[in-house]
Design a protein around this motif. Structure first.
Motif, short mmCIF file in Angstrom:
data_model
loop_
_atom_site.label_atom_id
_atom_site.label_comp_id
_atom_site.label_asym_id
_atom_site.label_seq_id
_atom_site.Cartn_x
_atom_site.Cartn_y
_atom_site.Cartn_z
N SER A 8 0.83 -1.21 0.00
CA SER A 8 0.00 0.00 0.00
C SER A 8 0.86 1.25 0.00
N VAL A 9 0.38 2.28 -0.69
CA VAL A 9 1.10 3.54 -0.84
C VAL A 9 0.22 4.67 -0.32
N VAL A 10 0.81 5.56 0.49
CA VAL A 10 0.10 6.70 1.05
C VAL A 10 0.91 7.95 0.76
N LEU A 11 0.28 8.93 0.14
CA LEU A 11 0.95 10.20 -0.14
C LEU A 11 0.82 11.10 1.08
N GLY A 12 1.94 11.54 1.60
CA GLY A 12 1.94 12.42 2.78
C GLY A 12 1.80 11.62 4.06
N LEU A 13 2.07 12.30 5.17
CA LEU A 13 2.00 11.65 6.49
C LEU A 13 0.55 11.67 6.96
N ASP A 14 -0.21 10.69 6.51
CA ASP A 14 -1.61 10.52 6.88
C ASP A 14 -1.64 9.46 7.99
N VAL A 15 -1.49 9.91 9.23
CA VAL A 15 -1.34 9.00 10.36
C VAL A 15 -2.53 8.06 10.50
N PRO A 16 -3.78 8.54 10.45
CA PRO A 16 -4.91 7.60 10.56
C PRO A 16 -4.90 6.53 9.46
N ARG A 17 -4.56 6.92 8.24
CA ARG A 17 -4.54 5.95 7.13
C ARG A 17 -3.42 4.92 7.35
N LEU A 18 -2.26 5.36 7.78
CA LEU A 18 -1.17 4.42 8.05
C LEU A 18 -1.56 3.43 9.14
N ALA A 19 -2.20 3.92 10.20
CA ALA A 19 -2.65 3.03 11.29
C ALA A 19 -3.66 2.02 10.76
N GLN A 20 -4.55 2.48 9.89
CA GLN A 20 -5.54 1.58 9.31
C GLN A 20 -4.87 0.47 8.50
#
Length: 123
Positions: free
Chosen positions: A106-118
């Motif tokens: 999975s790839v996340v643009l920017g430091l999206d803390v809730p998305r990373l935790a998910q």
């Protein structure tokens, strides 16, 4: 509306937008509780490491690095300008900007803390 009023309205709207962007940029990306959750999830056995793909001149990367380090969230970082394998992962991920975070596939643009935790939650 007269031309002068339209120009004034445009200036006010631009200033409001700029102030909103500045305030959003100065806000912390996550709470200490969210950082603790990330730490806990990353320390669980068998978890893919949190990888941050960065650019050497990226202010958002610096903010993300500082936040993760300050909150003792383990992560690995590479730089697209100095590491060919990193640059290749960046391109393969279809990333458009830095920082780009990779968790497993999975790839996340920017430091999206809730998305990373998910993404780190057990399936």
């Amino acid at each position: 509306m007269k031309r002068g009023e339209l120009i004034a309205l445009g200036v006010v709207m631009a200033l409001a937008f700029g102030a909103g962007q500045w305030m959003r940029g100065s806000r912390a990306p996550g709470t200490p509780e969210q950082a603790a959750e990330l730490r806990s999830l990353l320390q669980q056995g068998g978890r893919a490491p949190l990888e941050m793909i960065s650019s050497t001149h990226c202010a958002y990367c610096t903010k993300a690095r500082q936040w993760l380090t300050e909150h003792r969230v383990p992560f690995q970082e590479c730089f697209i300008e100095t590491d060919a394998a990193c640059r290749q992962r960046y391109v393969q991920a279809g990333a458009m900007a830095t920082p780009t975070f990779v968790v497993g596939k999975s790839v996340v643009l920017g430091l999206d803390v809730p998305r990373l935790a998910q993404l780190l939650q057990p399936q």
